[in-house]
Scaffold this motif. Sequence first.
Motif, mmCIF file in Angstrom:
data_model
loop_
_atom_site.group_PDB
_atom_site.id
_atom_site.type_symbol
_atom_site.label_atom_id
_atom_site.label_comp_id
_atom_site.label_asym_id
_atom_site.label_seq_id
_atom_site.Cartn_x
_atom_site.Cartn_y
_atom_site.Cartn_z
ATOM 1 N N UNK A 111 89.841 130.934 73.313
ATOM 2 C CA UNK A 111 89.410 131.101 74.700
ATOM 3 C C UNK A 111 88.136 131.931 74.764
ATOM 4 N N UNK A 112 87.516 131.951 75.945
ATOM 5 C CA UNK A 112 86.291 132.733 76.103
ATOM 6 C C UNK A 112 86.584 134.214 75.869
ATOM 7 N N UNK A 118 83.741 132.140 72.168
ATOM 8 C CA UNK A 118 85.155 132.367 71.897
ATOM 9 C C UNK A 118 85.467 133.795 71.449
ATOM 10 N N UNK A 119 86.709 134.194 71.709
ATOM 11 C CA UNK A 119 87.213 135.489 71.231
ATOM 12 C C UNK A 119 87.032 135.613 69.718
ATOM 13 N N UNK A 133 90.575 141.792 68.307
ATOM 14 C CA UNK A 133 91.523 141.430 67.252
ATOM 15 C C UNK A 133 92.910 141.186 67.864
ATOM 16 N N UNK A 134 93.279 142.060 68.756
ATOM 17 C CA UNK A 134 94.569 141.928 69.444
ATOM 18 C C UNK A 134 94.600 140.644 70.263
ATOM 19 N N UNK A 135 93.496 140.340 70.946
ATOM 20 C CA UNK A 135 93.424 139.111 71.738
ATOM 21 C C UNK A 135 93.584 137.881 70.850
ATOM 22 N N UNK A 136 92.955 137.917 69.694
ATOM 23 C CA UNK A 136 93.075 136.801 68.755
ATOM 24 C C UNK A 136 94.505 136.660 68.259
ATOM 25 N N UNK A 167 79.615 142.900 74.119
ATOM 26 C CA UNK A 167 81.053 142.657 74.077
ATOM 27 C C UNK A 167 81.859 143.935 74.320
ATOM 28 N N UNK A 168 81.317 145.069 73.948
ATOM 29 C CA UNK A 168 81.969 146.333 74.282
ATOM 30 C C UNK A 168 81.875 146.572 75.784
ATOM 31 N N UNK A 169 80.727 146.224 76.360
ATOM 32 C CA UNK A 169 80.574 146.310 77.819
ATOM 33 C C UNK A 169 81.581 145.416 78.535
ATOM 34 N N UNK A 170 81.828 144.232 77.969
ATOM 35 C CA UNK A 170 82.790 143.313 78.565
ATOM 36 C C UNK A 170 84.195 143.902 78.544
ATOM 37 N N UNK A 171 84.542 144.593 77.468
ATOM 38 C CA UNK A 171 85.859 145.234 77.378
ATOM 39 C C UNK A 171 86.010 146.299 78.467
#
Length: 286
Positions: free
Chosen positions: A276-277, A233-234, A266-269, A179-183
């Motif tokens: 969302x994904x 999900x996020x 956290x910000x996305x949430x 998930x860090x890689x995704x960021x």
Amino acid sequence: MKIGFIGIGLMGGPLARNLIRAGKEVYIYGRNQQHINKVLSAGTTGKTVKNINDLAICDIIFTCLPLPQTVKSIMIENNGLLNQLKSGSIYIDTSTIDPSTAIEIEQYAIHHNVHYIACTLGLGPAQAETASEPLFVGGNKEIFTKIMPILNLIGSPVHYLGGVVQAYAFKIISNMIGMTNLAILAEGIHLAQKANIDIEQFLTLLAQTGGDSNQLSRRGPAIANNDFSNRFAVDLTLKDLTLGCNMAKDFNYPPIFSQKSRELYQKASEQGYGAEDCCAIYKVLE
């Protein structure tokens, strides 16, 4: 052999269906009738129970639940299911929980003469449906060997890591990295767009470099197509990263990059993207 299954949603449902497709007698407990019907459609050997304690007749119990506290509330608290299971039965948890909770459950299970196995899942619902989900397992080696035929029905390949702590820690660390890689990927896509690089070409060429990754192939196209439909999900990502950062603190190790990544999810949430994904992290980096 009777098998019980609690948690038949996005990940647990496919696992339960695989067992039923293999002809195993599976008793399921769920609250969502749509999920129940979908599992039962896999074959005639699936049955439902109205009360969790009705699963005490089973020789093996599976759980696939969203939070450590959910697992504890069902299995331990308020005379939970571990108090009801037969002596010598086997409890297999496929949830993502923290090692400290796993130790607590393991000790409780031992006290009730129940064998506790951690069986964490490496990929997503699509792989779970086809029994091609990598499994990372921890617990008593003799019990692991005994249940291998069952594990082979729900996933492949099956890896033994040692104790329950190692199985859960591996899953959490894997999610932290992924998930860090995704960021970072989402950030890179934004930069590519600002440099006026065609996004499709960017993704294709990136795969030929050291920037290649599983997230590039799995979620790069989704970002390019503005497809943020939920695959993982996020909010689930945020939960796993929180577990990981807390685990790192328990190990006395500062999770610098994962903590920053957690802040972004956290910000996305908070911005309303929680259902969302996880690739919706792209939206908060705009």
